[in-house]
Every structure is written in C-alpha cells, then in structure tokens.
Design an enzyme around this catalytic site. Sequence first.
Site, PDB file in Angstrom:
ATOM      1  N   TYR A  89      -2.303  -4.187 -30.049  1.00 12.34           N
ATOM      2  CA  TYR A  89      -2.574  -5.422 -30.889  1.00 12.34           C
ATOM      3  C   TYR A  89      -2.464  -6.544 -29.984  1.00 12.34           C
ATOM      4  O   TYR A  89      -1.550  -6.664 -28.993  1.00 12.34           O
ATOM      5  CB  TYR A  89      -1.761  -5.457 -32.062  1.00 12.34           C
ATOM      6  CG  TYR A  89      -1.993  -6.595 -32.809  1.00 12.34           C
ATOM      7  CD1 TYR A  89      -3.046  -6.756 -33.802  1.00 12.34           C
ATOM      8  CD2 TYR A  89      -1.268  -7.727 -32.745  1.00 12.34           C
ATOM      9  CE1 TYR A  89      -3.202  -7.709 -34.452  1.00 12.34           C
ATOM     10  CE2 TYR A  89      -1.433  -8.829 -33.492  1.00 12.34           C
ATOM     11  CZ  TYR A  89      -2.669  -8.807 -34.315  1.00 12.34           C
ATOM     12  OH  TYR A  89      -3.018  -9.913 -34.962  1.00 12.34           O
ATOM     13  N   TRP A 136      -4.137 -10.916 -29.089  1.00 15.67           N
ATOM     14  CA  TRP A 136      -5.198 -12.019 -29.007  1.00 15.67           C
ATOM     15  C   TRP A 136      -5.763 -12.001 -27.790  1.00 15.67           C
ATOM     16  O   TRP A 136      -6.942 -12.594 -27.589  1.00 15.67           O
ATOM     17  CB  TRP A 136      -4.575 -13.230 -29.432  1.00 15.67           C
ATOM     18  CG  TRP A 136      -4.960 -13.576 -31.015  1.00 15.67           C
ATOM     19  CD1 TRP A 136      -4.291 -12.736 -31.983  1.00 15.67           C
ATOM     20  CD2 TRP A 136      -5.459 -14.651 -31.566  1.00 15.67           C
ATOM     21  NE1 TRP A 136      -4.653 -13.281 -33.157  1.00 15.67           N
ATOM     22  CE2 TRP A 136      -5.309 -14.333 -33.033  1.00 15.67           C
ATOM     23  CE3 TRP A 136      -6.388 -15.695 -30.999  1.00 15.67           C
ATOM     24  CZ2 TRP A 136      -5.893 -15.430 -33.624  1.00 15.67           C
ATOM     25  CZ3 TRP A 136      -6.884 -16.467 -31.902  1.00 15.67           C
ATOM     26  CH2 TRP A 136      -6.513 -16.282 -33.437  1.00 15.67           C
TER      27      TRP A 136
HETATM   28  N1  LIG Z   1       8.724 -13.972 -36.074  1.00 14.47           N
HETATM   29  C1  LIG Z   1       7.105 -13.949 -36.189  1.00 14.47           C
HETATM   30  N2  LIG Z   1       6.483 -13.336 -35.266  1.00 14.47           N
HETATM   31  C2  LIG Z   1       4.787 -13.331 -35.126  1.00 14.47           C
HETATM   32  C3  LIG Z   1       4.559 -14.146 -35.989  1.00 14.47           C
HETATM   33  C4  LIG Z   1       5.122 -15.046 -36.941  1.00 14.47           C
HETATM   34  O1  LIG Z   1       4.584 -15.871 -37.784  1.00 14.47           O
HETATM   35  N3  LIG Z   1       6.588 -15.056 -36.810  1.00 14.47           N
HETATM   36  N4  LIG Z   1       3.070 -14.424 -35.835  1.00 14.47           N
HETATM   37  C5  LIG Z   1       2.374 -13.205 -35.769  1.00 14.47           C
HETATM   38  C6  LIG Z   1       0.736 -13.313 -35.733  1.00 14.47           C
HETATM   39  S1  LIG Z   1       0.134 -14.189 -36.886  1.00 14.47           S
HETATM   40  C7  LIG Z   1       0.152 -13.061 -34.417  1.00 14.47           C
HETATM   41  S2  LIG Z   1      -1.380 -12.819 -34.559  1.00 14.47           S
HETATM   42  C8  LIG Z   1       0.896 -12.200 -33.429  1.00 14.47           C
HETATM   43  C9  LIG Z   1       0.490 -12.586 -32.054  1.00 14.47           C
HETATM   44  O2  LIG Z   1       0.838 -11.754 -31.135  1.00 14.47           O
HETATM   45  P1  LIG Z   1      -0.076 -11.283 -29.625  1.00 14.47           P
HETATM   46  O3  LIG Z   1      -1.618 -11.580 -29.747  1.00 14.47           O
HETATM   47  O4  LIG Z   1       0.568 -10.255 -29.120  1.00 14.47           O
HETATM   48  O5  LIG Z   1       0.471 -12.908 -28.973  1.00 14.47           O
HETATM   49  P2  LIG Z   1      -0.186 -13.578 -27.547  1.00 14.47           P
HETATM   50  O6  LIG Z   1       0.817 -14.151 -27.115  1.00 14.47           O
HETATM   51  O7  LIG Z   1      -1.410 -14.122 -27.852  1.00 14.47           O
HETATM   52  O8  LIG Z   1      -0.413 -12.122 -26.479  1.00 14.47           O
HETATM   53  C10 LIG Z   1      -1.525 -11.959 -25.835  1.00 14.47           C
HETATM   54  C11 LIG Z   1      -1.281 -11.434 -24.527  1.00 14.47           C
HETATM   55  O9  LIG Z   1      -2.418 -11.186 -23.852  1.00 14.47           O
HETATM   56  C12 LIG Z   1      -2.322 -11.740 -22.372  1.00 14.47           C
HETATM   57  N5  LIG Z   1      -3.731 -11.800 -21.904  1.00 14.47           N
HETATM   58  C13 LIG Z   1      -4.714 -12.841 -21.867  1.00 14.47           C
HETATM   59  N6  LIG Z   1      -5.845 -12.639 -21.706  1.00 14.47           N
HETATM   60  C14 LIG Z   1      -5.912 -11.348 -21.147  1.00 14.47           C
HETATM   61  C15 LIG Z   1      -6.676 -10.415 -20.491  1.00 14.47           C
HETATM   62  O10 LIG Z   1      -8.018 -10.825 -20.253  1.00 14.47           O
HETATM   63  N7  LIG Z   1      -6.265  -9.039 -20.185  1.00 14.47           N
HETATM   64  C16 LIG Z   1      -5.206  -8.605 -20.618  1.00 14.47           C
HETATM   65  N8  LIG Z   1      -4.644  -7.441 -20.326  1.00 14.47           N
HETATM   66  N9  LIG Z   1      -4.216  -9.521 -21.079  1.00 14.47           N
HETATM   67  C17 LIG Z   1      -4.481 -10.683 -21.489  1.00 14.47           C
HETATM   68  C18 LIG Z   1      -1.511 -12.828 -22.508  1.00 14.47           C
HETATM   69  O11 LIG Z   1      -1.127 -13.111 -21.271  1.00 14.47           O
HETATM   70  C19 LIG Z   1      -0.657 -12.478 -23.752  1.00 14.47           C
HETATM   71  O12 LIG Z   1       0.735 -12.012 -23.114  1.00 14.47           O
HETATM   72  O13 LIG Z   1       2.466 -12.652 -33.333  1.00 14.47           O
HETATM   73  C20 LIG Z   1       2.997 -12.318 -34.685  1.00 14.47           C
HETATM   74  N10 LIG Z   1       4.305 -12.317 -34.450  1.00 14.47           N
HETATM   75  N1  LIG Z   2      -0.939 -23.861 -32.237  1.00 13.98           N
HETATM   76  C1  LIG Z   2      -1.037 -22.689 -32.715  1.00 13.98           C
HETATM   77  N2  LIG Z   2      -2.010 -22.478 -33.698  1.00 13.98           N
HETATM   78  C2  LIG Z   2      -2.190 -21.222 -34.148  1.00 13.98           C
HETATM   79  C3  LIG Z   2      -1.549 -20.133 -33.596  1.00 13.98           C
HETATM   80  C4  LIG Z   2      -0.669 -20.291 -32.550  1.00 13.98           C
HETATM   81  O1  LIG Z   2      -0.167 -19.444 -32.151  1.00 13.98           O
HETATM   82  N3  LIG Z   2      -0.330 -21.609 -32.253  1.00 13.98           N
HETATM   83  N4  LIG Z   2      -1.657 -18.809 -34.259  1.00 13.98           N
HETATM   84  C5  LIG Z   2      -2.773 -18.602 -34.969  1.00 13.98           C
HETATM   85  C6  LIG Z   2      -2.779 -17.470 -35.923  1.00 13.98           C
HETATM   86  S1  LIG Z   2      -2.907 -15.841 -34.836  1.00 13.98           S
HETATM   87  C7  LIG Z   2      -2.577 -17.222 -37.171  1.00 13.98           C
HETATM   88  S2  LIG Z   2      -2.357 -15.817 -37.935  1.00 13.98           S
HETATM   89  C8  LIG Z   2      -2.461 -18.673 -37.787  1.00 13.98           C
HETATM   90  C9  LIG Z   2      -1.339 -18.503 -38.810  1.00 13.98           C
HETATM   91  O2  LIG Z   2      -1.136 -19.214 -39.747  1.00 13.98           O
HETATM   92  P1  LIG Z   2       0.060 -19.229 -40.506  1.00 13.98           P
HETATM   93  O3  LIG Z   2       0.701 -18.068 -40.554  1.00 13.98           O
HETATM   94  O4  LIG Z   2      -0.209 -19.803 -41.898  1.00 13.98           O
HETATM   95  O5  LIG Z   2       0.933 -20.370 -39.512  1.00 13.98           O
HETATM   96  P2  LIG Z   2       2.705 -20.623 -39.483  1.00 13.98           P
HETATM   97  O6  LIG Z   2       2.735 -21.853 -38.440  1.00 13.98           O
HETATM   98  O7  LIG Z   2       3.276 -19.461 -39.242  1.00 13.98           O
HETATM   99  O8  LIG Z   2       3.178 -21.102 -40.845  1.00 13.98           O
HETATM  100  C10 LIG Z   2       2.554 -22.326 -41.682  1.00 13.98           C
HETATM  101  C11 LIG Z   2       3.599 -22.921 -42.352  1.00 13.98           C
HETATM  102  O9  LIG Z   2       4.029 -22.242 -43.653  1.00 13.98           O
HETATM  103  C12 LIG Z   2       5.448 -22.457 -43.805  1.00 13.98           C
HETATM  104  N5  LIG Z   2       6.008 -21.451 -44.528  1.00 13.98           N
HETATM  105  C13 LIG Z   2       6.756 -20.580 -44.005  1.00 13.98           C
HETATM  106  N6  LIG Z   2       7.338 -19.844 -44.951  1.00 13.98           N
HETATM  107  C14 LIG Z   2       6.695 -20.223 -46.202  1.00 13.98           C
HETATM  108  C15 LIG Z   2       7.292 -20.054 -47.482  1.00 13.98           C
HETATM  109  O10 LIG Z   2       7.902 -18.942 -47.795  1.00 13.98           O
HETATM  110  N7  LIG Z   2       6.524 -20.808 -48.456  1.00 13.98           N
HETATM  111  C16 LIG Z   2       5.742 -21.904 -47.820  1.00 13.98           C
HETATM  112  N8  LIG Z   2       5.203 -22.439 -49.421  1.00 13.98           N
HETATM  113  N9  LIG Z   2       5.599 -22.112 -46.837  1.00 13.98           N
HETATM  114  C17 LIG Z   2       6.163 -21.566 -45.997  1.00 13.98           C
HETATM  115  C18 LIG Z   2       6.013 -23.215 -42.835  1.00 13.98           C
HETATM  116  O11 LIG Z   2       6.367 -24.240 -42.885  1.00 13.98           O
HETATM  117  C19 LIG Z   2       4.730 -23.262 -41.641  1.00 13.98           C
HETATM  118  O12 LIG Z   2       4.722 -24.208 -41.070  1.00 13.98           O
HETATM  119  O13 LIG Z   2      -2.197 -19.722 -36.856  1.00 13.98           O
HETATM  120  C20 LIG Z   2      -3.045 -19.758 -35.869  1.00 13.98           C
HETATM  121  N10 LIG Z   2      -3.185 -20.923 -35.239  1.00 13.98           N
HETATM  122 MO   LIG Z   3      -2.140 -14.097 -36.278  1.00 12.95          MO
END
Ligand SMILES: Nc1nc2c(c(=O)[nH]1)N[C@H]1C(S)=C(S)[C@@H](COP(=O)(O)OP(=O)(O)OC[C@H]3O[C@@H](n4cnc5c(=O)[nH]c(N)nc54)[C@H](O)[C@@H]3O)O[C@H]1N2
Ligand SMILES: Nc1nc2c(c(=O)[nH]1)N[C@H]1C(S)=C(S)[C@@H](COP(=O)(O)OP(=O)(O)OC[C@H]3O[C@@H](n4cnc5c(=O)[nH]c(N)nc54)[C@H](O)[C@@H]3O)O[C@H]1N2
Ligand SMILES: [Mo]
Length: 784
Positions: free
Chosen positions: A119, A121
Amino acid sequence: MKQANERTIRPQGKMTHSSHWGAFSGEWVNDQLVISPHPIDPDPNPIIQNFPEALRHKARIAKPMVRRGWLEHGPGPSDRRGRDGFVEMEWDEVLDLLAGELKRVKDRRGPQAVFGGSYGWSSAGRFHHAQSQVHRFLNFALGGYVRSVNSYSAGASTVIIPRILGDYEDMTRRNIGWDEVVEHCDLVVAFGGMNTKNSRVAGGGISKHTEHGDMIAVSKRGGEFVLVSPLKTDLPDEVNQDWLQAMPGSDVALMLALAHTLVMDGTHDRAFIDRCSVGFDEFETYLMGRSDGQPKDAAWAAPITGLSADVILKLARRLPGKRVLFTVAHSLQRARHGEQPVWMSAVLATMLGQIGLPGGGFGYALGAIANYGRRYNAVPIAGLPQGKNGVADFIPVARISDMLLNPNGPFDYNGKRMAYPDIKLVYWAGGNPFHHHQDINRLRSAFAQIDTLVVHELAWTATARHADIVLPVTMSLEREDIGSAQTDPLMVAMHQMAEPFGEARNDYDIFSGLAERLGKGAEFTEGRTAREWLQYLYKTTYDGLVAGGHEAPDFETFWANGEVLLPQKPLDGGTLRAFVNDPENNRLPTPSGKVEIFSSTIAGFNYADCPGHPAWLPPLDVPTAETPLHLVANQPASRLHSQLDFGGHSAAEKRRGREVARMHPKDADAREIKDGDIIKLFNERGACLASVVVTEDVMAGVIQLPTGAYYDPEDINDDKPLCVHGNPNVLTRDVGTSSLAQGCTGQLTVVQVEKFTGNLPPIQAFDPPVPVERPQPPRLEAAE
Ligand SMILES: Nc1nc2c(c(=O)[nH]1)N[C@H]1C(S)=C(S)[C@@H](COP(=O)(O)OP(=O)(O)OC[C@H]3O[C@@H](n4cnc5c(=O)[nH]c(N)nc54)[C@H](O)[C@@H]3O)O[C@H]1N2
Ligand SMILES: Nc1nc2c(c(=O)[nH]1)N[C@H]1C(S)=C(S)[C@@H](COP(=O)(O)OP(=O)(O)OC[C@H]3O[C@@H](n4cnc5c(=O)[nH]c(N)nc54)[C@H](O)[C@@H]3O)O[C@H]1N2
Ligand SMILES: [Mo]
C-alpha cells in the site's frame, strides 16, 4: 561506488512534469533546479518546492544494501530488523540473491506466503507506478501474492457505502460536483471541514487547484458554511462560516441530535423518506429513545459533543427549506466506529429530502482531496496491466500487523469470518508503512516475524531501514512518464530532468531483471522498453480522442508539446439524481433498491460494533487522568504524507528540526508550555517530541500533530524508543474501525503532553546508514 552527481543531464529550457500535488515545470538555472507551477493553476501547492532540495539529498539511497544479520543467518524471524548494519552490494549480485529468495519462498510455501499489498501513494505517473509494477511482477513471476483491499483514506466508507447506497466511487466521486455546489448550495455543513491543504492534492495529478475559489464563490452568492471540527483552519478564513468546536469523535451524537430535532419539529421530509429509503421506523425507534429509554436529543448530545443544546437546536432549525449539503471528511471515518458518521450523514441528507439534488445532499469527502467533485475525462486513460493474481487471500489494508502477528488467526470482515494468511516474505514498493500504519512499536514486532522484507525506496525511510534487502529507485524527476488522472483534463508529458541518483534504477528495470532471473522476463516486459510502454499506454487515450472526434495529437507531438488537454463530462448528479427522480425504475444497487437507513444485511452480521442502523457507539479512546488530551493526527500541510519530508518546503515548516504540534493556550498554560517549546507527547504505546505552536485555532482539550515526519527513534534498541522528530503513529492505536470494515483508525487517540527539558537529541532520520563489512561466509538458506 559512483558519485551521486557524476552523471548529470542538464537539459535546456523548461520541462513539463506532474505530481500528486500539481502540474509544474522544471528548469536548470546556474546548476539549480527551479520549479514553477503550471501557468493555468490559480492556487498552486507550495509542496512542489520540496523537489529541488530532495533530488540530491543525503537521505536518498545510492546503492543496493542488504542487512548484515540476514546475510549471516539467512532468512528468518529477527528482532534485529531496524537495528543491524547494512552491507553494500552490486546490482547483479543482489538481484541473484533476491531472485533466489523469491524462488525459495515460492517453492516451499507458494505465492500465498508472499504479501505484496504494498500500500502507498508512490508518485504520479501511469507507467512507473510502483504498486502497479510490483503487482504485475508478482503475478507474472510468482503466480500471485496476498493482496490488501481498501485504503487508509476511506477504509470504513468503502465498505459501508455500498451496503447503504451503492458503488463507492459512483456515490462519492460521481455524485456531488463543485460546479453545482457553487451554483445551488445554500448551506454546507462540513464535518471535518474542507481544508485546502488537503484539496490541493489529487491522486494521479491535478492541474488547477480550484476548491479555494469555489468556496469563496459559494460565499459570494450568499451561501454559508458550518464548520464542525476541532481546528479552525479546516475552512479558509475568507468564507462565510460558523465554527462549531465539537469534541473529536463526537460527530454522530451531534448528527443524531439534529435528526431528533427535525423529528420533534416535524421538519423532516416524510414523503421523501417513504419514497426513497427503507428502515426509517427502526431508526426512529432508537432515535426517540423508545428502544433504550434515551432520546438522542440536543440535551443528550450536549455533554458528549461539548456544544450547548442551544447551539445544536439552532443548527437543526437552519436546515429545513434550504439546499443543504452535508460533507464528511475522510478523517471522521479514520477512527473507531468510522462507519457511523458516514452512514448518519446520509440519513440526515435523506431526512431533509436533499439526496440527489443539485449541490445538495450527501457529499462524502468533497474538499478532502481533489479527486472528488470534479468533472471526469470523456476519454479513457490506461494504467499498466496487472496480469492475473492466482492467490485469493487478502486482508483489509490496515490489518497488516495483526496478520503478521497472528498467522492463521481468525478475523471478521464485512460479514465473513476469515483467517489471516501465513506470510514469510513481504515486498514493498511505493509505500511507507512506518508512515502510514498505527502503533509503530507493534508494527516493528510484526515485521520481526517474517523471513524477508524487501523494500524499493528512493530515500532512507524507516521502512527501508527495517528491510533485509533495500533497492534504490529513481524519483519521478529521473525518468519519463505520463501524468494523468480521470478527474483532471491535463495529461502531462513527465520529462526527465536529472540522471538517477547514485545507482538508483527504475522499479520497472529492477522487476525486469528479477523476472528475467525467474524465467519470466518476456512475460513481464512484453518486450517493451519504458519509452515503448509510454507509447503503448498513450494509444488508449489517443484512440479515445479519435473515436470522439477530438483533436488527437500523436505521441511524438504530445511529448514535444508537453501536454494535451482532454475533453471532460460535467457531473450531472449521476445515479443518485436518476434514483430520486424515479426510484421505481432507477433502483439503487442495495438489497431494497433504496437508501438503507436500516440494513437488515448489516443487522444480520450481529456485530456489536456496527449495528443495523447508525448509532452512537462510545469511542475506545476517551480522555483520562493519565491521557487527558485528544490527539488529532491529521494530514500534513507541508508535504504529501511522508514524501520528501527532507525537501526544502517541508524542512522550512518545522521548528528546531521537529514537526510542529498545535495546542490551545489553556492546555499549554496548565503545563507551563510556551509557543516554540519542545514538548513530549506520550501514552501507553509510545512517545515522541515535537515543537509547539500555541494557538486558539485549536479547540481546548485537543492537541494536533500531523503525520509524515520520518520516524526517528532516539535509541532503536529500546522496546519503545522515543521518536525525537514527531511521528504521531508511535502514539496511535492499531485497531480496526469495526468488524464490518476493519479500516484504519489513525486519526484520533488520547495523550498526555509535557514540556521537554532534557538535552535535545539530534535528528538522525535523514542520515544514511554507514555501510558495514559483509559477514564471512554468508549463509543464504533459511533453517526451517
Ligand atoms: N495517524 C495517521 N496515520 C495515517 C493517516 C492519518 O490520518 N493518521 N492517514 C493515512 C492515509 S489517508 C494514507 S493515504 C496513508 C499514506 O501512506 P503512504 O502512501 O504509505 O505514505 P507516503 O509517504 O505517500 O509513501 C509513499 C512512499 O513511496 C515512495 N516513493 C515515491 N515514488 C516512488 C517510486 O517511484 N518507487 C518506489 N519504489 N517508491 C516511491 C516515497 O518515498 C514514500 O516513502 O497514511 C495513513 N496514515
Ligand atoms: N497537504 C496534504 N494534502 C493531502 C494529504 C497530505 O498528506 N498532505 N493526503 C491526502 C490523502 S491520502 C487523503 S486520504 C486526504 C485526507 O483527508 P482527511 O482525512 O479528511 O484529512 P485530515 O487532514 O487528516 O483531516 C481533516 C480534518 O478533520 C478534522 N477532524 C479530525 N477528527 C475529527 C472528528 O472526529 N470530527 C470532526 N468533525 N473533525 C475531525 C481535523 O481537524 C482535520 O484537520 O487528504 C489528501 N490531501
Ligand atoms: Mo489517504
């Protein structure tokens, strides 16, 4: 070893490129790579400025490396992962070694002992997309792999939405369009807000960041927003808004109280409910307290949410008679019982008769990311074909530690009792579990159970540091690709701007070399070079343009122009609008053909943590004397997840090298913490340092620390080392949303916070490991 900068291409002029955070161009000026946003972008994402410094940063991986203990003792469980030194290897030798290990596991255990979910991005680009590459490789070379389903983004909603409404993508991405919100919506109730830091990102790419402007346009027309969130910054300051500071995790109580008030006032749309949904009566029995003696009224919700009953009643009375849109950020369902706020917001939209109306109703994840609410391309775009996976086993993606710690152990998922596979080898390319997964100390013990961990990375993430075999890969600037997403009209020729760092190779070339060694080279590559694959993938879009009678540049023209603008279709309300216009003839794909306010299917699963209608289920993590503060661990503004955390923009947003936490003056004063201090956040699972900003933009009782700082243990030999950099996943709990979806719950937990007064430990997360001598003689066979 070759020096990193020895071979550098310095093409002239501006070269087009793309990323998940924007389309841009790069140009070498006086030996500096200068990155500029695409000229058509009205609100570019500053994250593009992570690139220049990241390109040749010391955190990049220069050469293949193998863990010394793995060479010495052979494959097998080891708690030395993450602690051992690494031995440098030449490419031919490491590929021979890895091909041998893949063959060993396959011959002894079959492909069902290989976890290839991988998993993450990775980076934008249709061809060099690491997950597509690793999945294709495992299918062709091993016959398959254990996969993961759903995402960390939408783990709960991906399972609940099909049960109550219909296909996930159809009901979310193809439902509410920004165009119609701008034109028609009177009131947006935004649970979790619509933070533009988030909507400046879109998986696959984005050429125009329009959400900020769209929200202002709603306001200018007289539309209003209600922000329900612990953070004021979750909506832009410039929009008309009221900020309701509800306790994290309490949204369902608020939503129920709104529903209760609508029923008491008789302002719910009974005719619409009868025509378009099933199960309102069962739900109403619960709502009014006839089943449990507790009406879910505003007085009941007040102490749970921290809002006054008066505020809740006022909001309920603003809803009827208007075009109302309920949006629910992904974050709300990335928490224990995350299914409930998604389900309950759909029920509220139904009770108000707003489902399917232009700019109204149920807007899941609108504004949480820019793949939602956008027009779709009218022509197809191709991805790398995956081949066939011969292994049926899978896990819900966030159950990775559970799987590795409990081989053959039972678990519930979406109505089925399943067993965890018995995994010996884990292959990761394009993701960072030490960023994305919860309870990192538990994750480390899970990775200690397997025989072999293989990681392709461009930088020394903690995942790479815990691997047995680390293979350095190019970043997107160092190769050619096609940048494109179904929700963006600009297809971008991603030109190569620099030579690969050190000995880094493309994932494709690594997999080609391995497939060759496993006797499947021709099947994997189909005889195409990377450039030939780009031409092959482009043909799908070219043919679509020709078939639609559009201008269709051939590949060479597209490549020379740097981009092509694709035709798009407006969002027209899709399946939901067709349904509400004629429910009998346009049934939803649910058992009843209607919105399921009560689902007899879900009720039949008998899950205590996900009953047959939306309900208030108290959270696992409630503040206590030991851990009195809610921790919101949300997405970072300064980067995408952990990607390029060592880049210039991400580094500039830190303070004293640490990630920045934000807390309310009341909570800071009580702890004698001042703005700019270094603080320690801790609970029973772990501890980390952060720097602190003290601000009233965070509600009292809450501390916010975004994800994505590279995990940086002070002493890796501790069982629960202090992360000195600020990775909140040392604190979060590793538990599923419920037995239904088993989604990620990383957004919320509870912690204590104190001022850190010791000597400040240095940041080492970006220092590459110093290579060690290889053991003599190496032993490559595992004892079994
Ligand atoms: N506590 C907490 N944890 C969370 C979340 C949260 O809200 N709270 N959010 C979650 C969510 S929504 C998501 S989507 C995940 C994201 O989790 P990930 O998608 O695992 O996070 P990234 O840092 O985007 O990891 C991508 C990795 O791919 C590497 N990479 C980039 N390009 C390439 C390539 O071409 N080849 C290879 N082999 N590697 C490459 C980058 O260096 C990076 O280390 O995290 C989740 N974790
Ligand atoms: N710059 C930047 N943009 C991103 C990403 C990133 O890593 N960096 N990740 C991307 C990805 S993979 C995803 S999935 C999306 C994620 O989209 P989200 O998961 O929606 O993004 P977050 O910033 O984790 O959370 C949004 C807001 O929800 C509020 N929140 C947290 N818990 C609660 C709750 O219990 N109730 C309410 N009402 N609000 C709450 C927090 O204040 C937080 O700032 O964002 C995408 N966009
Ligand atoms: Mo995500």
